[in-house]
Design an enzyme around this catalytic site. Structure first.
Site, PDB file in Angstrom:
ATOM      1  N   LEU A  39     -42.165  -0.844  13.637  1.00 64.49           N
ATOM      2  CA  LEU A  39     -40.843  -0.316  13.328  1.00 64.49           C
ATOM      3  C   LEU A  39     -40.698  -0.419  11.814  1.00 64.49           C
ATOM      4  CD1 LEU A  39     -38.615  -2.026  16.081  1.00 64.49           C
ATOM      5  CD2 LEU A  39     -39.473   0.325  16.055  1.00 64.49           C
ATOM      6  N   ASP A  40     -40.063   0.581  11.199  1.00 63.69           N
ATOM      7  CA  ASP A  40     -39.849   0.559   9.750  1.00 63.69           C
ATOM      8  C   ASP A  40     -39.062  -0.681   9.338  1.00 63.69           C
ATOM      9  OD1 ASP A  40     -40.816   3.155   9.805  1.00 63.69           O
ATOM     10  OD2 ASP A  40     -38.804   4.031   9.837  1.00 63.69           O
ATOM     11  N   LEU A  41     -39.127  -0.976   8.054  1.00 66.03           N
ATOM     12  CA  LEU A  41     -38.420  -2.129   7.489  1.00 66.03           C
ATOM     13  C   LEU A  41     -36.969  -2.194   7.967  1.00 66.03           C
ATOM     14  CD1 LEU A  41     -38.594  -4.448   5.375  1.00 66.03           C
ATOM     15  CD2 LEU A  41     -37.781  -2.812   3.667  1.00 66.03           C
ATOM     16  N   ARG A  93     -36.893   9.452  11.928  1.00 65.81           N
ATOM     17  CA  ARG A  93     -36.248   9.762  10.638  1.00 65.81           C
ATOM     18  C   ARG A  93     -36.694  11.140  10.146  1.00 65.81           C
ATOM     19  NH1 ARG A  93     -33.987   4.829   8.667  1.00 65.81           N
ATOM     20  NH2 ARG A  93     -34.874   3.075   9.797  1.00 65.81           N
TER      21      ARG A  93
END
Ligand code: URA
Length: 236
Positions: free
Chosen positions: A104-106, A192
């Site tokens: 998962l992204d930051l 995103r």
């Protein structure tokens, strides 16, 4: 010298499912021992023989562990960050040598598995198994009919058109929109980028489900241990 055991018994003990299920995996030609395709009836020495399933090495000697973490924003999904930022491993200290399954992204929050089981990780991440991942997505902008249709049909990204997403619009007013989006591919920053492609900027992103698992009872920043029964559907 170690002792030999039936291959299906060793696979079952390594967490690949019931003996019956492991016999099916062997009969389907998906198991190799020391580089050769195994047959039903083969015996192996788990201490010495190299066993792979679908080309992924299995280590029957290591007890498997599976954690379901509710990742907060601001943690990097990696075992070690070269820039010294907090990582998801900081949230599961004392649980031994594990690694995250996918990423998962930051700033993305929500459901992340951690394990020491390379085969489980392969099954969850490999696109051919098409495991659903569901996200609660908050975006700036108004989602019109065309944008929604595009998300549902597939969005052209740099590396090609995405598979269709399942999308439910939960809110859509005042320049803000909340969507529930289910995808089964695992491209980098996929949600995103899909939203950006239809003119929406994601302001909050939470993974709320992975296959049959959800975040029920797990607060942000905490985790729970999954049972063997809970991971088995991923291996079937
Ligand atoms: N899609 C994204 O854009 N980011 C994530 O972290 C997961 C899916």
């Amino acid at each position: 010298m170690g002792s030999e055991e039936r291959l299906q018994k060793v696979l079952a003990a390594a967490g690949l499912g019931s003996r019956r299920r492991c016999e099916e995996i062997i009969s389907a030609g998906r198991v190799s021992v020391n580089g050769r395709t195994a047959s039903l009836g083969d015996r192996v020495d788990p201490e010495r023989d190299e066993i792979s399933v679908d080309g992924v090495p299995i280590d029957p000697k290591v007890e498997k562990k599976y954690l379901l973490l509710n990742k907060p924003p601001g943690y990097v999904t990696t075992v070690r960050d070269t820039r010294g930022r907090p990582t998801v491993m900081d949230l599961v200290k004392g649980e031994g040598r594990l690694f995250p399954v996918g990423r998962l992204d930051l700033e993305t929050r929500g459901l992340l598995l951690l394990t020491n089981d390379g085969y489980l990780a392969h099954r969850v991440m490999h696109p051919s198994y098409a495991i659903d991942k569901t996200y609660l997505v908050t975006v700036e902008g108004r989602l019109g009919r065309r944008g929604l249709a595009q998300l549902r049909e597939g969005v052209p990204l740099e590396e090609g058109v995405t598979a269709p997403a399942r999308v439910r619009v939960l809110e859509n007013h005042g320049g803000r929109c909340v969507l529930e989006m289910t995808i089964h591919e695992g491209r980098k920053r996929q949600v995103r980028r899909m939203c950006a492609a239809v003119g929406l900027r994601v302001t909050d992103l939470v993974r709320i489900r992975l296959g049959h698992l959800d975040l029920k009872g797990v607060e942000e920043g905490s985790y729970r241990v999954l049972s063997r029964e809970e991971v088995e559907p991923f291996l079937a």
